[in-house]
Design an enzyme around this catalytic site. Structure first.
Site, PDB file in Angstrom:
ATOM      1  N   THR A 197       0.806  -1.221   0.000  1.00  0.00           N
ATOM      2  CA  THR A 197       0.000   0.000   0.000  1.00  0.00           C
ATOM      3  C   THR A 197       0.842   1.275   0.000  1.00  0.00           C
ATOM      4  O   THR A 197       1.576   1.516  -0.943  1.00  0.00           O
ATOM      5  CB  THR A 197      -0.999  -0.029   1.164  1.00  0.00           C
ATOM      6  N   THR A 198       0.755   2.083   1.025  1.00  0.00           N
ATOM      7  CA  THR A 198       1.075   3.504   0.913  1.00  0.00           C
ATOM      8  C   THR A 198       2.575   3.839   0.913  1.00  0.00           C
ATOM      9  O   THR A 198       3.326   3.392   1.773  1.00  0.00           O
ATOM     10  CB  THR A 198       0.394   4.266   2.062  1.00  0.00           C
TER      11      THR A 198
END
EC number: 3.4.25.1
Length: 274
Positions: A53-54
């Site tokens: 993810t991020t």
């Protein structure tokens, strides 16, 4: 198995023929099946692969910081808690990814070899813009897999030795490249991370400030996005943070990141009255 060169013990002719300084182009001839996007049609779209993810990146006078959380998810489950999604690309650049973890890891390894191969063949390094363009070409090669559920989006950043500044490049699945000279974030928590960066970014902040707001942006993303992992104080798993300056690439140690995390948590506990 017959020797393709016709001479026992010899490498195939493709290895001995002068050609391109691009390792990706060489691989497309020598072993195209090894390219990340060369899997061929899948029987059905992939929906249960692990995803990273991020990732965030922040420039500061004299360089750039990139940071990433450690979580990989598979549907609603945590597939891995200690994924490394921010990597050294070459001496003056770094790269991170969001999306299908397996494809992302392959793409990063291929990009690293691509840059090293060019330097060995040509005796010089690519400009930062040329590196960003090479990565765009590789992302485009995975478009077929992206449309079948195996998408991966990189975030590339580095120190431009010609201008003396940090620069950030982001992409979409169709390899459209854009540059941000302040901050950028990608992945499922990017909306929350970008909002955090927007509030805290200052054009003249120091490297330590850039580290702090990068880690804080990941903390904010983890607070609202279940796929983004926050700092795990029990397991001592902290975000991966890397800096690229005129001195080159450097990954910060956990002993350096840990106190930043502790300070953020202490400040928030005080502000919340905890």
């Amino acid at each position: 198995m017959p020797d393709p060169t016709g001479v026992a013990g010899r490498l195939p002719a493709v290895f001995m023929t002068p050609g391109t300084s691009s390792f990706t182009d060489f691989l497309s001839v020598a072993a195209p099946d090894l390219l990340p996007g060369a899997r061929g049609p899948l029987p059905a779209p992939v929906t249960d692969a692990a995803h990273g993810t991020t990732i965030v990146a922040v420039t500061f006078p004299g360089g750039v910081i990139m940071a990433g959380d450690r979580r990989a998810t598979q549907g609603h489950m945590i597939a891995q808690r200690d994924v490394e999604k921010v990597h050294h690309a070459d001496e003056f650049s770094c790269v991170g990814y969001a999306g299908t973890a397996g494809v992302g890891a392959e793409l990063i390894r291929l990009f690293q070899v691509e840059l090293e191969h060019y330097e060995k063949i040509e005796g010089s390094t690519l400009s930062l813009d040329a590196k960003a363009n090479r990565l765009a070409f590789m992302v485009k090669g995975n478009l077929g897999m992206a449309m079948q559920g195996l998408a991966v989006i990189p975030l590339f950043a580095g120190f431009d030795t010609e201008t003396g500044e940090g620069r950030i490049f982001s992409y979409d699945i169709a390899a459209a490249k854009s540059e941000e000279r302040t901050y950028e974030s990608i992945g499922s928590g990017s909306v929350f991370a970008r909002g955090s960066l927007k509030k805290r970014y200052r054009a003249n902040h120091s490297q330590d400030d850039a580290i702090r707001i990068s880690v804080e942006a990941l903390y904010d993303a983890a607070d609202d996005d279940s796929a983004t992992g926050g700092p795990d104080l029990i397991r001592k798993l902290y975000p991966i943070v890397a800096s690229v300056t005129a001195d080159g690439y450097r990954r910060l140690t956990d002993d350096e990141v840990g106190p930043v995390v502790d300070l953020i948590i202490a400040d928030r506990a005080q502000n919340s009255g905890g």
